[in-house]
Design an enzyme around this catalytic site. Structure first.
Site, mmCIF file in Angstrom:
data_model
loop_
_atom_site.group_PDB
_atom_site.id
_atom_site.type_symbol
_atom_site.label_atom_id
_atom_site.label_comp_id
_atom_site.label_asym_id
_atom_site.label_seq_id
_atom_site.Cartn_x
_atom_site.Cartn_y
_atom_site.Cartn_z
ATOM 1 N N ARG A 144 0.824 -1.224 0.000
ATOM 2 C CA ARG A 144 0.000 0.000 0.000
ATOM 3 C C ARG A 144 0.853 1.267 0.000
ATOM 4 N NH1 ARG A 144 -5.486 -1.375 2.985
ATOM 5 N NH2 ARG A 144 -4.992 -3.567 2.978
ATOM 6 N N LYS A 199 4.287 -17.864 7.455
ATOM 7 C CA LYS A 199 3.529 -18.174 8.650
ATOM 8 C C LYS A 199 3.035 -16.865 9.283
ATOM 9 C CE LYS A 199 5.518 -18.711 12.671
ATOM 10 N NZ LYS A 199 6.310 -17.777 13.464
ATOM 11 N N ASP A 242 8.258 -22.643 6.194
ATOM 12 C CA ASP A 242 8.653 -22.710 7.599
ATOM 13 C C ASP A 242 10.152 -22.517 7.547
ATOM 14 O OD1 ASP A 242 9.762 -23.676 10.030
ATOM 15 O OD2 ASP A 242 7.847 -24.620 10.466
ATOM 16 N N HIS A 243 10.609 -21.337 7.950
ATOM 17 C CA HIS A 243 12.014 -21.020 7.643
ATOM 18 C C HIS A 243 12.994 -21.949 8.367
ATOM 19 C CE1 HIS A 243 12.068 -18.654 11.365
ATOM 20 N NE2 HIS A 243 13.374 -18.637 11.265
ATOM 21 N N LYS A 265 17.022 -24.014 7.199
ATOM 22 C CA LYS A 265 18.321 -23.917 7.882
ATOM 23 C C LYS A 265 19.172 -25.137 7.541
ATOM 24 C CE LYS A 265 16.434 -21.416 11.863
ATOM 25 N NZ LYS A 265 17.104 -20.133 12.001
ATOM 26 N N GLU A 319 15.340 -18.068 23.127
ATOM 27 C CA GLU A 319 15.736 -16.751 22.609
ATOM 28 C C GLU A 319 15.941 -15.801 23.776
ATOM 29 O OE1 GLU A 319 13.657 -15.633 18.641
ATOM 30 O OE2 GLU A 319 12.175 -16.630 19.894
ATOM 31 N N HIS A 345 7.788 -24.597 13.783
ATOM 32 C CA HIS A 345 9.230 -24.888 13.742
ATOM 33 C C HIS A 345 9.610 -26.156 14.534
ATOM 34 C CE1 HIS A 345 9.254 -20.995 12.010
ATOM 35 N NE2 HIS A 345 9.360 -20.294 13.108
ATOM 36 N N LYS A 387 10.893 -16.854 25.109
ATOM 37 C CA LYS A 387 11.585 -15.577 24.894
ATOM 38 C C LYS A 387 12.095 -15.083 26.250
ATOM 39 C CE LYS A 387 9.320 -14.242 20.652
ATOM 40 N NZ LYS A 387 10.358 -14.477 19.625
HETATM 41 C C1 BG6 Z 1 9.801 -16.715 13.861
HETATM 42 C C2 BG6 Z 1 9.030 -16.259 15.073
HETATM 43 O O1 BG6 Z 1 9.041 -17.601 13.090
HETATM 44 O O2 BG6 Z 1 10.983 -17.358 14.285
HETATM 45 C C3 BG6 Z 1 9.859 -15.358 15.943
HETATM 46 O O3 BG6 Z 1 7.851 -15.577 14.661
HETATM 47 C C4 BG6 Z 1 11.166 -16.004 16.285
HETATM 48 O O4 BG6 Z 1 9.161 -14.995 17.132
HETATM 49 C C5 BG6 Z 1 11.845 -16.532 15.022
HETATM 50 O O5 BG6 Z 1 11.984 -15.040 16.925
HETATM 51 C C6 BG6 Z 1 13.076 -17.344 15.383
HETATM 52 O O6 BG6 Z 1 13.756 -17.632 14.211
HETATM 53 P P1 BG6 Z 1 15.323 -17.856 14.219
HETATM 54 O O7 BG6 Z 1 15.656 -18.212 12.807
HETATM 55 O O8 BG6 Z 1 15.936 -16.594 14.706
HETATM 56 O O9 BG6 Z 1 15.545 -18.987 15.194
#
Ligand code: BG6
Length: 496
Positions: free
Chosen positions: A46, A153, A182-183, A187, A221, A245, A345
């Site tokens: 936008r 996601k 799903d990142h 990895k 984290e 994840h 966290k």
């Molecule tokens: C994301 C979450 O999918 O993954 C975040 O929404 C999180 O809250 C992050 O911090 C963690 O990813 P990575 O690659 O830093 O472990």
């Protein structure tokens, strides 16, 4: 291998993910010579940017977040010259005609063969709207070129919304056109879980209930919610990290060997794991699932506010910033082996790892050098940071007698010289560009993982007696999480 010419269309192009992750990853692909000869990136949002303004912003993002830091301006400008921007009101169907027009132009200019990837990096409310309007303008139908959809996601908010979203998407795209990201699966170390298991003869014979006592999967984290309170307060650790994840990691640890390394075979084996997860009964929910929320604390002179005082968080929020649980997989390989999973966290450190705890030797022939430790073998698969694999093994303390101590056989990825390790987004975007969906999630699997976590969501939401434990920022979460682990001497591993 010659790559197919194509365009990447990013919806949500003015957002944070595009700036920090997506464009820097595409830039790194460009620097690695992984992009096709003819390509273009079209950002759609936008915000009224011009091409120049968009390029300027992306340049900053690249300078900050790409791996190739010391790039010449000339190289960088070469990349930026193929970045374009279009501002539309994404809620209005008629505006998508402009996306089509713009793509037609780029198609001619760069000879893109009408191959388009649409990447949805927008708020989830638009996940079904954008595909509908793309479909309305004939942009999802594969005639001459391919059309693919990458979707970020959160994929759904619960089981019902995930099923609905799948159904809506399937009205406009076929399943094999949909790439649910799903990142974690992108990895390198997560992909290596399968290789460790199935490329080595020594682990797999032990990889079962007879030799493994329990498995731990941790994603810790040290950051808090960092300005993402608006999203996070409606999500929480279970939705944000575990449903996706960590259950994906669990499936790679627990799956049977696939017939072949193909998307179809791997997805089939992972799906069997999801289907074998033991559903939580009412009493399991009380005993085996723990949630926590960080409270204020001062750690080494630094003050951290409580979660409830974070920006855009309800001051009475009951959202969990920590979740831990004990899971069982009801199948032949894993019957009776607990899988302990936790994520939170504001914990003391950043670490994601899997710990395989092997059963002890049947007889304790030797004395431990330090009785407060234990010598059971552990295989630690370190996902991040300091990526690597560590095997804890007992050895004789040199000198008289036969005392045993635990030592580490340790491999670090940092020792690999001359190996470029791509970021998760680089790998995943490149896979989608070449039509490989092995590392993406299939619709059915996403539904199955939601099905598994849904009773926990319901319990936390509806049962007023479901405890929410406070834990001081900088600690390892609520103390009660220690009681989850079976066995007198067993605790979580507390990596530093
Ligand atoms: C994301 C979450 O999918 O993954 C975040 O929404 C999180 O809250 C992050 O911090 C963690 O990813 P990575 O690659 O830093 O472990």
């Amino acid at each position: 291998k010659k790559k197919t010419n194509q365009a990447l269309v990013i919806f949500g192009a003015s957002g944070d993910l595009t700036y920090r992750k997506l464009i820097p990853a595409v830039f790194d692909l460009y620097m690695n010579d992984s992009l096709p000869e003819g390509y273009a990136v079209l950002g759609v949002s936008r915000t009224p940017f011009t091409n120049d303004k968009f390029r300027k912003k992306m340049k900053e993002g690249i300078r900050q977040f790409a791996r190739y830091k010391d790039t010449t301006n000339e190289k960088l400008d070469g990349f930026l010259s193929k970045l374009f921007y279009l501002s539309i009101d994404t809620d209005k169907g008629e505006e998508y005609g402009r996306v089509k027009e713009k793509l037609d132009k780029l198609n001619k200019k760069f000879n893109l063969g009408q191959n388009y990837i649409f990447y949805l990096s927008t708020p989830p409310a638009l996940y079904s709207t954008i595909p509908k309007y793309l479909y309305g303008h004939g942009l999802t139908i594969q005639q001459k070129g391919f059309r693919r959809l990458i979707i970020e996601k959160p994929f759904g908010h619960d089981l019902k919304s995930a099923v609905e979203l799948n159904n809506q998407l399937l009205e406009f795209f076929d399943e094999d056109q949909i790439y649910r990201i799903d990142h974690y699966l992108g990895k390198e170390t997560v992909q290596n879980l399968m290789v460790t298991r199935f490329a080595n003869g020594i682990y797999e014979p032990l990889w079962n209930r007879n030799f493994i006592k329990h498995v731990e999967i941790t994603a810790a984290e040290s950051l808090g919610v960092e300005g993402r309170g608006g999203y996070y307060d409606g999500a929480g650790a279970l939705r944000d990290m575990i449903q996706n994840h960590l259950l994906q990691v669990l499936s790679l640890i627990a799956m049977e060997p696939p017939a072949k390394i193909t998307a179809e075979d791997i997805r089939y084996e992972k799906m069997k794991v999801f289907r074998s997860l033991r559903p939580f009964s009412k009493s399991d929910l009380k005993k085996n699932v723990i949630r926590g929320q960080y409270t204020e604390a001062t750690v080494r002179g630094k003050h951290y506010k409580s979660y409830r005082d974070e920006l855009n968080v309800d001051p009475q929020s009951r959202t969990e910033t920590y979740a831990a649980m004990k899971i069982f997989i009801d199948n032949w390989r894993w019957e009776g082996v607990p899988f302990y999973i936790r994520s939170g966290k504001r914990l003391p450190t950043n670490v994601s790892e899997v710990v395989i705890h092997f059963r002890p030797s049947p007889q304790k022939l030797f004395k431990l050098e330090d009785e407060s430790t234990h010598s059971d073998n552990q295989l630690i698969l370190r996902i991040q940071p300091d990526e690597g694999i560590l095997l804890k093994t007992g050895m004789k303390v040199p000198g008289n007698g036969y005392e045993v101590k635990s030592v580490n056989m340790d491999f670090h990825y940092s020792e690999l010289n001359n190996h470029y390790i791509p970021s998760a987004y680089e790998r995943l975007i490149l896979d989608c560009m070449s039509g490989d969906n092995m590392l993406y999630m299939q619709g059915e699997a996403v539904e199955e993982t939601w099905k598994f976590v849904q009773p926990i969501l319901d319990y936390w939401e509806n049962d007023e007696d479901a405890p929410l434990h406070g834990y001081p920022s900088g600690s390892w979460g609520p103390d009660v999480a220690d009681d989850l682990i079976e066995g007198k001497e067993s605790t979580w591993r507390y990596p530093c």
